[in-house]
Design a protein around this motif. Sequence first.
Motif, PDB file in Angstrom:
ATOM      1  N   ARG A 277       1.945   6.989  -6.678  1.00  0.00           N
ATOM      2  CA  ARG A 277       0.790   8.225  -7.026  1.00  0.00           C
ATOM      3  C   ARG A 277       1.601   9.534  -6.803  1.00  0.00           C
ATOM      4  O   ARG A 277       1.001  10.530  -7.461  1.00  0.00           O
TER       5      ARG A 277
ATOM      6  N   ALA B 294       2.450   1.792  -3.269  1.00  0.00           N
ATOM      7  CA  ALA B 294       1.189   2.523  -4.532  1.00  0.00           C
ATOM      8  C   ALA B 294       0.988   3.784  -4.200  1.00  0.00           C
ATOM      9  O   ALA B 294       0.887   4.890  -4.919  1.00  0.00           O
TER      10      ALA B 294
ATOM     11  N   ASP C 165       0.806  -1.301   0.248  1.00  0.00           N
ATOM     12  CA  ASP C 165      -0.261  -0.081  -0.003  1.00  0.00           C
ATOM     13  C   ASP C 165       0.891   1.328   0.092  1.00  0.00           C
ATOM     14  O   ASP C 165       0.603   2.224  -0.698  1.00  0.00           O
TER      15      ASP C 165
END
Length: 189
Positions: free
Chosen positions: A184, A180, A177
Amino acid sequence: MTTSSFGPGALATPANAVTVARLLISPVLFAMIDGRNGSWPAAVVWLGLCCTDGFDGYLARRQGTTRSGAFLDPLADKVLVLGALFALVSNHVFWWLPVAIIGVRELAISLYRSYAGRRGITVPARWWAKVKTVCQQVAVGLALIPPIERHAPSVPNGFLWAAVVLTVVTGTQYFLDARAVSKRQLPAA
Protein backbone atom coordinates in the motif's frame (compact mmCIF):
# COMPACT_ATOMS: atom_id res chain seq x y z
CA MET A 1 -13.38 5.99 43.75
CA THR A 2 -11.77 8.36 41.27
CA THR A 3 -9.33 7.25 38.68
CA SER A 4 -6.47 9.33 37.44
CA SER A 5 -5.82 9.39 33.75
CA PHE A 6 -2.41 9.36 32.16
CA GLY A 7 -1.65 10.75 28.73
CA PRO A 8 0.00 8.67 26.00
CA GLY A 9 3.43 10.12 26.80
CA ALA A 10 3.35 9.31 30.53
CA LEU A 11 6.12 7.12 31.90
CA ALA A 12 5.53 6.93 35.67
CA THR A 13 2.18 5.12 35.78
CA PRO A 14 0.91 2.38 38.09
CA ALA A 15 0.70 -0.03 35.14
CA ASN A 16 4.33 0.66 34.21
CA ALA A 17 5.37 0.21 37.85
CA VAL A 18 3.82 -3.27 37.85
CA THR A 19 5.51 -4.07 34.54
CA VAL A 20 8.93 -2.90 35.77
CA ALA A 21 8.47 -4.95 38.95
CA ARG A 22 7.82 -8.00 36.76
CA LEU A 23 11.07 -7.32 34.90
CA LEU A 24 13.03 -6.89 38.13
CA ILE A 25 11.65 -10.09 39.69
CA SER A 26 12.28 -12.20 36.58
CA PRO A 27 15.99 -12.94 37.30
CA VAL A 28 14.97 -14.26 40.73
CA LEU A 29 12.54 -16.64 39.03
CA PHE A 30 15.18 -17.81 36.54
CA ALA A 31 17.55 -18.60 39.43
CA MET A 32 14.78 -20.62 41.12
CA ILE A 33 14.38 -22.88 38.07
CA ASP A 34 16.85 -25.56 38.99
CA GLY A 35 16.68 -29.16 37.93
CA ARG A 36 14.21 -31.52 36.32
CA ASN A 37 11.89 -32.06 39.27
CA GLY A 38 10.02 -28.78 39.25
CA SER A 39 9.83 -26.33 42.11
CA TRP A 40 6.78 -25.22 44.06
CA PRO A 41 8.33 -21.84 44.98
CA ALA A 42 9.22 -21.20 41.32
CA ALA A 43 5.70 -22.26 40.26
CA VAL A 44 4.15 -19.82 42.76
CA VAL A 45 6.41 -16.95 41.61
CA TRP A 46 5.60 -17.81 37.97
CA LEU A 47 1.87 -17.76 38.69
CA GLY A 48 2.22 -14.40 40.42
CA LEU A 49 4.14 -12.93 37.50
CA CYS A 50 1.57 -14.23 35.02
CA CYS A 51 -1.28 -12.77 37.07
CA THR A 52 0.43 -9.38 37.29
CA ASP A 53 0.58 -9.39 33.48
CA GLY A 54 -3.19 -9.20 33.45
CA PHE A 55 -3.22 -6.69 36.30
CA ASP A 56 -0.94 -4.18 34.56
CA GLY A 57 -3.17 -4.44 31.48
CA TYR A 58 -6.23 -3.77 33.62
CA LEU A 59 -4.56 -0.70 35.15
CA ALA A 60 -3.50 0.59 31.75
CA ARG A 61 -7.00 0.25 30.30
CA ARG A 62 -8.52 1.93 33.34
CA GLN A 63 -6.04 4.80 33.69
CA GLY A 64 -4.98 5.30 30.10
CA THR A 65 -2.58 3.42 27.87
CA THR A 66 0.82 4.94 27.19
CA ARG A 67 3.50 4.54 24.54
CA SER A 68 5.96 3.48 27.24
CA GLY A 69 3.52 0.83 28.47
CA ALA A 70 2.96 -0.39 24.92
CA PHE A 71 6.73 -0.95 24.74
CA LEU A 72 7.38 -2.21 28.29
CA ASP A 73 4.54 -4.73 28.62
CA PRO A 74 5.45 -6.88 25.58
CA LEU A 75 9.12 -6.58 26.58
CA ALA A 76 8.34 -7.91 30.05
CA ASP A 77 6.27 -10.74 28.54
CA LYS A 78 9.13 -11.74 26.25
CA VAL A 79 11.79 -11.51 28.97
CA LEU A 80 9.72 -13.62 31.36
CA VAL A 81 8.63 -16.29 28.90
CA LEU A 82 11.90 -16.62 27.00
CA GLY A 83 14.00 -16.45 30.17
CA ALA A 84 11.94 -19.18 31.81
CA LEU A 85 12.00 -21.30 28.64
CA PHE A 86 15.79 -20.94 28.35
CA ALA A 87 16.17 -21.86 32.03
CA LEU A 88 14.03 -24.96 31.46
CA VAL A 89 16.10 -25.88 28.39
CA SER A 90 19.33 -25.50 30.39
CA ASN A 91 17.86 -27.87 32.99
CA HIS A 92 16.89 -30.40 30.28
CA VAL A 93 13.16 -30.00 30.93
CA PHE A 94 12.37 -28.71 27.43
CA TRP A 95 14.07 -29.51 24.14
CA TRP A 96 15.98 -26.59 22.61
CA LEU A 97 14.28 -26.71 19.17
CA PRO A 98 10.77 -25.49 20.11
CA VAL A 99 12.29 -22.84 22.35
CA ALA A 100 14.59 -21.70 19.52
CA ILE A 101 11.62 -21.42 17.14
CA ILE A 102 9.76 -19.32 19.70
CA GLY A 103 12.84 -17.18 20.37
CA VAL A 104 13.50 -16.47 16.69
CA ARG A 105 9.88 -15.49 16.10
CA GLU A 106 9.82 -13.19 19.14
CA LEU A 107 13.04 -11.48 18.02
CA ALA A 108 11.75 -11.06 14.46
CA ILE A 109 8.42 -9.61 15.57
CA SER A 110 10.16 -7.26 18.04
CA LEU A 111 12.45 -5.99 15.28
CA TYR A 112 9.47 -5.59 12.95
CA ARG A 113 7.49 -3.67 15.59
CA SER A 114 10.48 -1.41 16.23
CA TYR A 115 10.93 -0.77 12.49
CA ALA A 116 7.22 -0.10 12.00
CA GLY A 117 7.05 2.09 15.10
CA ARG A 118 9.81 4.35 13.76
CA ARG A 119 7.60 4.88 10.72
CA GLY A 120 4.54 5.68 12.82
CA ILE A 121 2.87 2.32 12.21
CA THR A 122 1.34 0.60 15.22
CA VAL A 123 1.42 -3.19 15.23
CA PRO A 124 -1.25 -4.34 17.68
CA ALA A 125 -1.09 -7.82 19.16
CA ARG A 126 -3.37 -10.27 17.40
CA TRP A 127 -5.84 -12.34 19.40
CA TRP A 128 -4.06 -15.59 18.43
CA ALA A 129 -0.75 -14.09 19.56
CA LYS A 130 -2.31 -13.59 22.99
CA VAL A 131 -3.44 -17.24 22.97
CA LYS A 132 0.14 -18.18 22.04
CA THR A 133 1.46 -16.28 25.04
CA VAL A 134 -1.02 -18.06 27.32
CA CYS A 135 0.09 -21.46 25.90
CA GLN A 136 3.71 -20.53 26.61
CA GLN A 137 2.83 -19.44 30.15
CA VAL A 138 0.88 -22.64 30.80
CA ALA A 139 3.75 -24.77 29.42
CA VAL A 140 6.23 -23.09 31.76
CA GLY A 141 3.86 -23.21 34.72
CA LEU A 142 3.13 -26.91 34.28
CA ALA A 143 6.84 -27.68 33.86
CA LEU A 144 7.48 -26.01 37.24
CA ILE A 145 4.89 -28.06 39.16
CA PRO A 146 6.79 -31.00 40.70
CA PRO A 147 4.21 -33.80 40.28
CA ILE A 148 3.58 -32.88 36.66
CA GLU A 149 7.26 -32.56 35.80
CA ARG A 150 8.04 -35.90 37.47
CA HIS A 151 5.09 -37.96 36.26
CA ALA A 152 3.58 -36.27 33.19
CA PRO A 153 6.28 -34.26 31.39
CA SER A 154 4.42 -34.74 28.10
CA VAL A 155 1.71 -32.35 29.34
CA PRO A 156 3.89 -29.20 29.50
CA ASN A 157 5.65 -30.34 26.32
CA GLY A 158 2.27 -30.61 24.59
CA PHE A 159 1.47 -27.01 25.54
CA LEU A 160 4.94 -25.95 24.38
CA TRP A 161 4.40 -27.51 20.95
CA ALA A 162 0.94 -25.93 20.72
CA ALA A 163 2.65 -22.61 21.43
CA VAL A 164 5.14 -23.35 18.64
CA VAL A 165 2.30 -23.91 16.16
CA LEU A 166 0.67 -20.65 17.25
CA THR A 167 4.08 -18.96 17.09
CA VAL A 168 4.52 -19.94 13.45
CA VAL A 169 0.91 -19.10 12.51
CA THR A 170 0.92 -15.66 14.16
CA GLY A 171 4.43 -14.91 12.87
CA THR A 172 3.18 -15.66 9.36
CA GLN A 173 0.13 -13.42 9.92
CA TYR A 174 2.39 -10.52 10.99
CA PHE A 175 4.62 -11.12 7.95
CA LEU A 176 1.62 -11.07 5.58
CA ASP A 177 0.30 -7.92 7.27
CA ALA A 178 3.70 -6.25 6.80
CA ARG A 179 3.72 -7.17 3.10
CA ALA A 180 0.23 -5.72 2.66
CA VAL A 181 1.25 -2.46 4.38
CA SER A 182 4.41 -2.26 2.24
CA LYS A 183 2.44 -2.76 -0.98
CA ARG A 184 0.00 0.00 0.00
CA GLN A 185 2.89 2.37 0.73
CA LEU A 186 4.85 1.66 -2.48
CA PRO A 187 2.48 3.47 -4.89
CA ALA A 188 2.50 6.52 -2.58
CA ALA A 189 6.30 6.64 -2.69
